[in-house]
Design a protein around this motif. Sequence first.
Motif, PDB file in Angstrom:
ATOM      1  N   ALA A  73      38.274  50.211   1.122  1.00  0.00           N
ATOM      2  CA  ALA A  73      37.616  51.284   1.886  1.00  0.00           C
ATOM      3  C   ALA A  73      36.328  51.720   1.177  1.00  0.00           C
ATOM      4  O   ALA A  73      35.319  52.013   1.825  1.00  0.00           O
ATOM      5  CB  ALA A  73      38.573  52.471   2.041  1.00  0.00           C
ATOM      6  N   ASP A  74      36.331  51.758  -0.159  1.00  0.00           N
ATOM      7  CA  ASP A  74      35.117  52.103  -0.900  1.00  0.00           C
ATOM      8  C   ASP A  74      34.025  51.053  -0.664  1.00  0.00           C
ATOM      9  O   ASP A  74      32.835  51.392  -0.545  1.00  0.00           O
ATOM     10  CB  ASP A  74      35.412  52.187  -2.391  1.00  0.00           C
ATOM     11  CG  ASP A  74      36.316  53.360  -2.740  1.00  0.00           C
ATOM     12  OD1 ASP A  74      36.317  54.341  -1.987  1.00  0.00           O
ATOM     13  OD2 ASP A  74      37.014  53.280  -3.771  1.00  0.00           O
ATOM     14  N   ILE A 106      38.694  47.012  10.184  1.00  0.00           N
ATOM     15  CA  ILE A 106      40.060  46.982   9.689  1.00  0.00           C
ATOM     16  C   ILE A 106      40.031  46.495   8.246  1.00  0.00           C
ATOM     17  O   ILE A 106      39.503  45.423   7.954  1.00  0.00           O
ATOM     18  CB  ILE A 106      40.945  46.047  10.529  1.00  0.00           C
ATOM     19  CG1 ILE A 106      40.912  46.478  12.011  1.00  0.00           C
ATOM     20  CG2 ILE A 106      42.371  46.013  10.005  1.00  0.00           C
ATOM     21  CD1 ILE A 106      41.602  45.497  12.943  1.00  0.00           C
ATOM     22  N   THR A 107      40.589  47.286   7.342  1.00  0.00           N
ATOM     23  CA  THR A 107      40.599  46.899   5.928  1.00  0.00           C
ATOM     24  C   THR A 107      41.992  46.467   5.503  1.00  0.00           C
ATOM     25  O   THR A 107      42.985  47.014   5.981  1.00  0.00           O
ATOM     26  CB  THR A 107      40.137  48.064   5.037  1.00  0.00           C
ATOM     27  OG1 THR A 107      41.018  49.167   5.216  1.00  0.00           O
ATOM     28  CG2 THR A 107      38.713  48.479   5.383  1.00  0.00           C
ATOM     29  N   SER A 119      37.788  43.191   8.277  1.00  0.00           N
ATOM     30  CA  SER A 119      37.671  42.532   9.584  1.00  0.00           C
ATOM     31  C   SER A 119      36.945  43.470  10.542  1.00  0.00           C
ATOM     32  O   SER A 119      37.231  44.674  10.591  1.00  0.00           O
ATOM     33  CB  SER A 119      39.057  42.193  10.144  1.00  0.00           C
ATOM     34  OG  SER A 119      39.749  41.330   9.253  1.00  0.00           O
ATOM     35  N   VAL A 120      36.026  42.898  11.308  1.00  0.00           N
ATOM     36  CA  VAL A 120      35.247  43.675  12.269  1.00  0.00           C
ATOM     37  C   VAL A 120      35.511  43.126  13.665  1.00  0.00           C
ATOM     38  O   VAL A 120      35.395  41.912  13.892  1.00  0.00           O
ATOM     39  CB  VAL A 120      33.737  43.603  11.940  1.00  0.00           C
ATOM     40  CG1 VAL A 120      32.936  44.464  12.913  1.00  0.00           C
ATOM     41  CG2 VAL A 120      33.489  44.032  10.495  1.00  0.00           C
ATOM     42  N   GLU A 121      35.895  44.024  14.609  1.00  0.00           N
ATOM     43  CA  GLU A 121      36.174  43.619  15.987  1.00  0.00           C
ATOM     44  C   GLU A 121      35.321  44.451  16.940  1.00  0.00           C
ATOM     45  O   GLU A 121      34.858  45.542  16.602  1.00  0.00           O
ATOM     46  CB  GLU A 121      37.660  43.842  16.314  1.00  0.00           C
ATOM     47  CG  GLU A 121      38.617  43.053  15.424  1.00  0.00           C
ATOM     48  CD  GLU A 121      40.076  43.384  15.721  1.00  0.00           C
ATOM     49  OE1 GLU A 121      40.308  44.302  16.552  1.00  0.00           O
ATOM     50  OE2 GLU A 121      40.962  42.738  15.131  1.00  0.00           O
ATOM     51  N   TYR A 143      34.964  39.675   6.071  1.00  0.00           N
ATOM     52  CA  TYR A 143      34.390  39.657   4.722  1.00  0.00           C
ATOM     53  C   TYR A 143      35.507  39.733   3.689  1.00  0.00           C
ATOM     54  O   TYR A 143      36.583  40.280   3.945  1.00  0.00           O
ATOM     55  CB  TYR A 143      33.432  40.839   4.515  1.00  0.00           C
ATOM     56  CG  TYR A 143      32.286  40.882   5.497  1.00  0.00           C
ATOM     57  CD1 TYR A 143      31.102  40.204   5.232  1.00  0.00           C
ATOM     58  CD2 TYR A 143      32.403  41.617   6.682  1.00  0.00           C
ATOM     59  CE1 TYR A 143      30.061  40.251   6.151  1.00  0.00           C
ATOM     60  CE2 TYR A 143      31.359  41.662   7.593  1.00  0.00           C
ATOM     61  CZ  TYR A 143      30.194  40.975   7.314  1.00  0.00           C
ATOM     62  OH  TYR A 143      29.158  41.015   8.215  1.00  0.00           O
ATOM     63  N   HIS A 144      35.213  39.167   2.508  1.00  0.00           N
ATOM     64  CA  HIS A 144      36.140  39.248   1.395  1.00  0.00           C
ATOM     65  C   HIS A 144      35.346  39.694   0.176  1.00  0.00           C
ATOM     66  O   HIS A 144      34.201  39.280  -0.024  1.00  0.00           O
ATOM     67  CB  HIS A 144      36.785  37.874   1.134  1.00  0.00           C
ATOM     68  CG  HIS A 144      37.693  37.857  -0.055  1.00  0.00           C
ATOM     69  ND1 HIS A 144      37.282  37.502  -1.324  1.00  0.00           N
ATOM     70  CD2 HIS A 144      39.017  38.170  -0.162  1.00  0.00           C
ATOM     71  CE1 HIS A 144      38.282  37.582  -2.161  1.00  0.00           C
ATOM     72  NE2 HIS A 144      39.360  37.991  -1.490  1.00  0.00           N
ATOM     73  N   TRP A 145      35.933  40.545  -0.631  1.00  0.00           N
ATOM     74  CA  TRP A 145      35.217  41.024  -1.806  1.00  0.00           C
ATOM     75  C   TRP A 145      36.063  40.834  -3.068  1.00  0.00           C
ATOM     76  O   TRP A 145      37.283  40.777  -3.014  1.00  0.00           O
ATOM     77  CB  TRP A 145      34.815  42.503  -1.654  1.00  0.00           C
ATOM     78  CG  TRP A 145      35.985  43.457  -1.746  1.00  0.00           C
ATOM     79  CD1 TRP A 145      36.804  43.845  -0.742  1.00  0.00           C
ATOM     80  CD2 TRP A 145      36.451  44.122  -2.932  1.00  0.00           C
ATOM     81  NE1 TRP A 145      37.763  44.713  -1.201  1.00  0.00           N
ATOM     82  CE2 TRP A 145      37.566  44.903  -2.549  1.00  0.00           C
ATOM     83  CE3 TRP A 145      36.038  44.147  -4.263  1.00  0.00           C
ATOM     84  CZ2 TRP A 145      38.266  45.694  -3.449  1.00  0.00           C
ATOM     85  CZ3 TRP A 145      36.748  44.933  -5.162  1.00  0.00           C
ATOM     86  CH2 TRP A 145      37.842  45.689  -4.752  1.00  0.00           C
ATOM     87  N   GLU A 146      35.356  40.721  -4.205  1.00  0.00           N
ATOM     88  CA  GLU A 146      36.028  40.557  -5.493  1.00  0.00           C
ATOM     89  C   GLU A 146      35.257  41.312  -6.560  1.00  0.00           C
ATOM     90  O   GLU A 146      34.025  41.446  -6.485  1.00  0.00           O
ATOM     91  CB  GLU A 146      36.093  39.080  -5.899  1.00  0.00           C
ATOM     92  CG  GLU A 146      37.087  38.238  -5.151  1.00  0.00           C
ATOM     93  CD  GLU A 146      37.141  36.827  -5.721  1.00  0.00           C
ATOM     94  OE1 GLU A 146      38.022  36.593  -6.590  1.00  0.00           O
ATOM     95  OE2 GLU A 146      36.314  35.996  -5.325  1.00  0.00           O
ATOM     96  N   LEU A 147      35.982  41.777  -7.554  1.00  0.00           N
ATOM     97  CA  LEU A 147      35.388  42.343  -8.762  1.00  0.00           C
ATOM     98  C   LEU A 147      35.411  41.250  -9.829  1.00  0.00           C
ATOM     99  O   LEU A 147      36.482  40.798 -10.244  1.00  0.00           O
ATOM    100  CB  LEU A 147      36.173  43.574  -9.224  1.00  0.00           C
ATOM    101  CG  LEU A 147      35.636  44.286 -10.472  1.00  0.00           C
ATOM    102  CD1 LEU A 147      34.244  44.870 -10.215  1.00  0.00           C
ATOM    103  CD2 LEU A 147      36.605  45.380 -10.921  1.00  0.00           C
TER     104      LEU A 147
END
Length: 617
Positions: A490-491, A506-507, A515-517, A527-531
């Motif tokens: 969400a951040d 949708i997270t 996910s975007v609808e 989208y996918h994110w990583e630290l």
Amino acid sequence: MDFTPNWRPSIIAAALSIVLIGCGGSSDSEPTPEVTPPDTSTPPDTSTPPAATEYDHQVIGIAAYQGAVVGATICADLNMNLTCDTDEPTTISDAEGTYQIDWQSEVETPEYYLLANWTAASSGSNKKPQAVQLQFKGAAQPQQLNTIINEAGLGTLVASSEYGGAINLLTNIKFNREVEIQNSELEASQKTVLLTEVDTLLARLFAQQPSSLYQVTAANSVSDDFIITEALYNYVEQVLAGQIPALLALENVLNLSFDDLKALLEDSEFSLEEFIESDPLAARILISNAAISLGYTESHIDNRIMGEHDWDILLGNIISETGFKNTFILSSNVGISSFSLHNSADTKQLFGFLVDDVVTGFEMSITSNDYEPPTQCWNTTSESWMTEDQTSPDFTKPTPYFDGNTYVTYYDNTPVEIHFTSQKLLKTDEEWDAIIGSTPQALALDDVSWPEVFYNMEMQLTENVMCREVGNYDIINMHEYSQLEQINTADIVDLFFDFDDSQIVITNEVDNTISVEDGLGNPLEVYHWELLASPSEMPMIEITTVPLDLDNAGIISYRNYLIEEHLDGNIATEFDLNKATIDQSTQLPLMLTYDESTYEFTDNLYQHLSGLVTNPQ
């Protein structure tokens, strides 16, 4: 009174009497003269020599080649015609490769060769080797000098008589070299030096003691040292392919390149047979460089090895102000192929895309005068952002260099290497046919009349490099966290995205996906994110687009943000991450370049590709 007539005969008679008595004669008779009878015997016949003396000879030895040579026909080649004739002493080697030959001769120290002939299939020695197919400058490849087992599976070894019955690979090599040297026009002293050099080189290559160099046992002949060295020996002989006629060129070239070739073999993770069969370009470069270093030749012995003229053409094309010129680039990435090409005048660039066999694309104008904003990249040595023109007391930019068919340069003002590795191709090569055959059929590249010589480039960035435009990058104030691991999906949406109200977001905190609808529930974007850790070892956030359809995905994009400490808290600064090209899931680009001044090919290819585009822009 005259007494002369009366006393003189008496004196004479008395004297004769004394003489005769002294000789055993009788004083009563007259002496008989001694007569020697005539010689009536037959004189000897000096034309017939005396009966000959025969000398006994015995040779006991071992025949070994990649094991004991079992059941070999072994003979003393007395007439030295390299054939076991029917009247020459012959025997058969036993299960240990040992043999014994006995014969007699009229010469105490005869000159002879020892020959061992056998069928490889019936012997404990190695099976018939497979020929290596290579590309050479010459029109034909000569027969190998040191072939032990021929194509019919028949093995032959030769040895001089001086090695005490030993018959093996090393005696065979020494014999061949001795014949070459003795048949040369060198002085006797020079021949002696060369024959001694053969011993020195063979002892070093085959890891043998000089004092027992030619006493090879069956166990010796199957050791790793022997097997590897023989394979490399034969390989180097085929690569040189008679191009260097100098005496002992093969042994000297192998000696100089031997350690590097063995290291290349170990690093390849191939078996010995696979390594030889693959005929690696790196191995040919090592051999060629050794031949040049030894002064045997001034040019490379293989026409696939890049020379100075080749590099002038290639670097002139890929290092230019407008980008790659006279270079066709084709790449694939998760279901989509893309290509690009400049025209010959370097004023226009064609970009194309291929999805489901449909070619789309557009054309744009280019000029060397286009303004390019300055960039800065992170230098891990100086631990700072540096532009290409900056200097630092902690960092001196390394000098680019050539390593065989690879040109090594550096990414902007960083120590990160970029390898441009070239494969020089001829249009008649099988490799070229394979390359064209692997390209998408919709591009119809097999219909193009290509130049005779091509260079296929592979560009490898060896490490990740992060760069950004100077003073032109987004800066985002981060939320406060006691630990960065507290960042949630969400951040990420709140900080790095700006969706409109019509979109449903949708997270998924478990998978770190967004996910975007649309209002009807149809997926629009994922989208996918990583630290992660950045090249600067500071934390970074990477946001990746996820393909909605793996069969028709489009190009994946990345957004990267470096998290840095600031007076008011952490900030995220945007940058471009240039990733090391080690990801096997993405096909590396096909980069074909050529000599435009010779072939005038660029515009022909440009028109061909333009004609395929269905919706040019």
